[in-house]
Design a protein around this motif. Structure first.
Motif, PDB file in Angstrom:
ATOM      1  N   VAL A  16       0.840  -1.188   0.000  1.00  0.00           N
ATOM      2  CA  VAL A  16       0.000   0.000   0.000  1.00  0.00           C
ATOM      3  C   VAL A  16       0.883   1.249   0.000  1.00  0.00           C
ATOM      4  O   VAL A  16       1.959   1.272   0.604  1.00  0.00           O
ATOM      5  CB  VAL A  16      -0.986  -0.003   1.195  1.00  0.00           C
ATOM      6  CG1 VAL A  16      -0.264   0.093   2.517  1.00  0.00           C
ATOM      7  CG2 VAL A  16      -2.022   1.092   1.077  1.00  0.00           C
ATOM      8  N   PRO A  61      -4.285   6.471   2.586  1.00  0.00           N
ATOM      9  CA  PRO A  61      -3.893   5.569   1.497  1.00  0.00           C
ATOM     10  C   PRO A  61      -4.207   6.179   0.135  1.00  0.00           C
ATOM     11  O   PRO A  61      -5.220   6.853  -0.042  1.00  0.00           O
ATOM     12  CB  PRO A  61      -4.744   4.332   1.749  1.00  0.00           C
ATOM     13  CG  PRO A  61      -5.950   4.838   2.456  1.00  0.00           C
ATOM     14  CD  PRO A  61      -5.474   5.992   3.297  1.00  0.00           C
ATOM     15  N   ILE A  95      -2.797   0.798  -4.169  1.00  0.00           N
ATOM     16  CA  ILE A  95      -2.221  -0.530  -3.966  1.00  0.00           C
ATOM     17  C   ILE A  95      -1.374  -0.775  -5.210  1.00  0.00           C
ATOM     18  O   ILE A  95      -1.854  -0.621  -6.338  1.00  0.00           O
ATOM     19  CB  ILE A  95      -3.301  -1.625  -3.841  1.00  0.00           C
ATOM     20  CG1 ILE A  95      -4.281  -1.339  -2.712  1.00  0.00           C
ATOM     21  CG2 ILE A  95      -2.642  -2.999  -3.693  1.00  0.00           C
ATOM     22  CD1 ILE A  95      -3.708  -1.371  -1.322  1.00  0.00           C
TER      23      ILE A  95
END
Length: 165
Positions: free
Chosen positions: A119, A128, A131
């Protein structure tokens, strides 16, 4: 990522759930338990990966023999492994689906392995962004000072992020 369409959806069997948990533990360790609590279903898509829904939310993705939490699952349950931190200059690019380039990395965990997911988070707030799949191990990333080091496969605002079931 092309438009994501769910072909069919069904409940997961206990034996497959145990296998899923084992694969997830290989990627993120003990944190795996918190991602699989509740009703788990499989959503087969027209893309190159499968989605596991936990309580009707896309929580886990499976692709190429590995499983990893989605960004939405990471927001709800952050973990400290398989993670790289990028500077503010990389945020706009990562959020649009760009691959990860070495100059944007501020820090990373030492457990990143070639061909495996990790991540990407931004450095100011730890939110975040994507990915990615590593193109080299942590040691190789740290040893390099330029070039592409990871392929972006899921980012904030893509079809998987916006998937509602």
């Amino acid at each position: 990522m092309a438009k994501l369409n769910v072909k069919k959806r069904y409940s997961i069997r206990k034996s497959r759930l145990a296998d899923l948990k084992k694969k997830l533990e290989e990627e993120i360790g003990e944190s795996a338990d918190s991602f699989l609590s509740g009703n788990v279903e499989i959503a087969e898509t027209d893309s190159d990966f499968m989605i596991y829904l936990v309580n009707r939310k896309p929580a886990i993705m499976e692709r190429g023999g590995w499983v990893f939490p989605t960004l939405r699952a990471f927001v709800e349950t952050p973990f400290e492994v398989r993670k790289a931190v990028v500077d503010s200059g990389a945020v706009a690019f990562m959020a649009k689906g760009a691959d990860l380039m070495r100059p944007g990395i501020v820090s990373l965990t030492g457990d990143i392995r070639e061909g495996r997911p990790f991540v990407i988070v931004e450095e100011k707030h730890g939110k975040p962004l994507a990915i990615t799949v590593a193109l080299m191990d942590s040691e190789g990333i740290l040893a390099s000072d330029k070039g592409k080091i990871a392929k972006n496969i899921h980012y904030v605002g893509d079809d998987l992020w916006n998937l509602e079931i």
